[in-house]
Design an enzyme around this catalytic site. Sequence first.
Site, short mmCIF file in Angstrom:
data_model
loop_
_atom_site.label_atom_id
_atom_site.label_comp_id
_atom_site.label_asym_id
_atom_site.label_seq_id
_atom_site.Cartn_x
_atom_site.Cartn_y
_atom_site.Cartn_z
N ASP A 270 0.84 -1.20 0.00
CA ASP A 270 0.00 0.00 0.00
C ASP A 270 0.87 1.26 0.00
O ASP A 270 0.60 2.22 -0.72
CB ASP A 270 -0.92 0.01 1.22
N HIS A 298 -5.31 -3.04 6.44
CA HIS A 298 -5.07 -3.33 5.03
C HIS A 298 -6.42 -3.68 4.42
O HIS A 298 -6.77 -4.84 4.21
CB HIS A 298 -4.09 -4.50 4.90
#
Length: 459
Positions: A270, A298
């Site tokens: 990410d 996440h």
Amino acid sequence: MELTAHRPPALSCRPANGREPTRAHATRMASSAHSRRASRSPLCSVNGSGWALRHPAPKGLLSSGSAGRYPCQPLQAIATKDLPRTDDDGAYGVFRLEYDLDARNPSETKTWKKVINVAVTGAAGMISNHLVFMIASGDVFGKDQPVSLSLLGSERSRTALEGVAMELEDSLCPLLREVRLGIDPRKVFRDADWALLIGAKPRGPGMERRDLLDLNGQIYKEQGQALNEVASRNCKMLVVGNPCNTNALIGLENAPDLPRRNWHALTRLDENRAKCQLALKAGKFYTSVTNMCIWGNHSTTQVPDFVNAKIEGVPAREYIHDDKWLKEEFTPTVANRGGVLIKKWGRSSAASTAVSIADHIRSLTQPTKEGDCFSTAVITDGNPYGLAEGLVYSMPARSKGDGDYEIIPGFHMNDWLIEKCRASEDELLKERDCVGHLLPNATVAQCMITEDTMLPGEN
């Protein structure tokens, strides 16, 4: 028919080069001595070039490479019919053979460190298929760090796992000292210094997020217990299998004898995606982006932090004046990247995930540059941002390069950032309640999750 070789029984459990062996050396020595006594075949040529296969050796003295790669003295060779590709302790093929370290150029090996044991789960999957070759070649732990790989699969993936080991054999990586295969986590995790927990069940048709939490939670409960029993006492665990934050929480709560702070869930992919998007928007190359943190889970509630990020050393918002894009488009673009990738070529982001795992490990084994940070989801106990304790939550961290880290205090938290971080915290609290039946000391075990926040393109 394959050839193995006979050499006199060793008198010591320490190799001649003085390096420490790893794992259960004494057990392997006894086994090797027994097979040597049982073998009385005449001397024969292995390949006629002065190279020789060696007898199965104790774990930790094993290396990659094939017979015939390094010159050594001819040994008594024993023709062995139907020699199994793995021994009773999981060592595969050529990795059961001893590598004579003294045969290599001393200028190459004099700086080599003690062998570390790296366990990888889901080892027959695509992410691992990229990652294990990066590890074997020295691109993850360093060009001076020999490694022993232990690969965990399942009964169904056993044959595929052997295929991975065969490719590792053929890659001839000098730093790869051993490969072991197994389907029992208690065997694969034995003495592990690093456990890269990639394996997880995919979400089936019609399966809700709460069902996936329970299904994979069962796996991480077992793996946490296994690591607690047999891993190195300072083992570092990185959870990649989703939902990775809560899977990591389940693992750490079931491993009370291992440091809680040693459990990580991967949010580095990410972070890498966020750096790329900021760089594109600013018209700068991504190496100019620093201090980029991913906060929270996440999932689609993750918070890529443009407030504290910098581009060429100055706040990102001084380069990007489009607040609407930053607040409304930036985060969805990062979160949905995996789904867009699948639509483009029909595959998940296995390669970039493997790269992000390597980045994560290097962030812990190399010092963080001054003024920079890296993202990692770790236990919130004692955190400086007022987050609820007992969650695995992504925060900004830095390291001295010793495998440990500290959460960086003092990041500016404006109202927008606080609101988004709280939303991700609330989601993780609900996930924790959903898996309360898998946590030894949980006081709540009820599931109130109604929204699907799994990242597109991920199971």
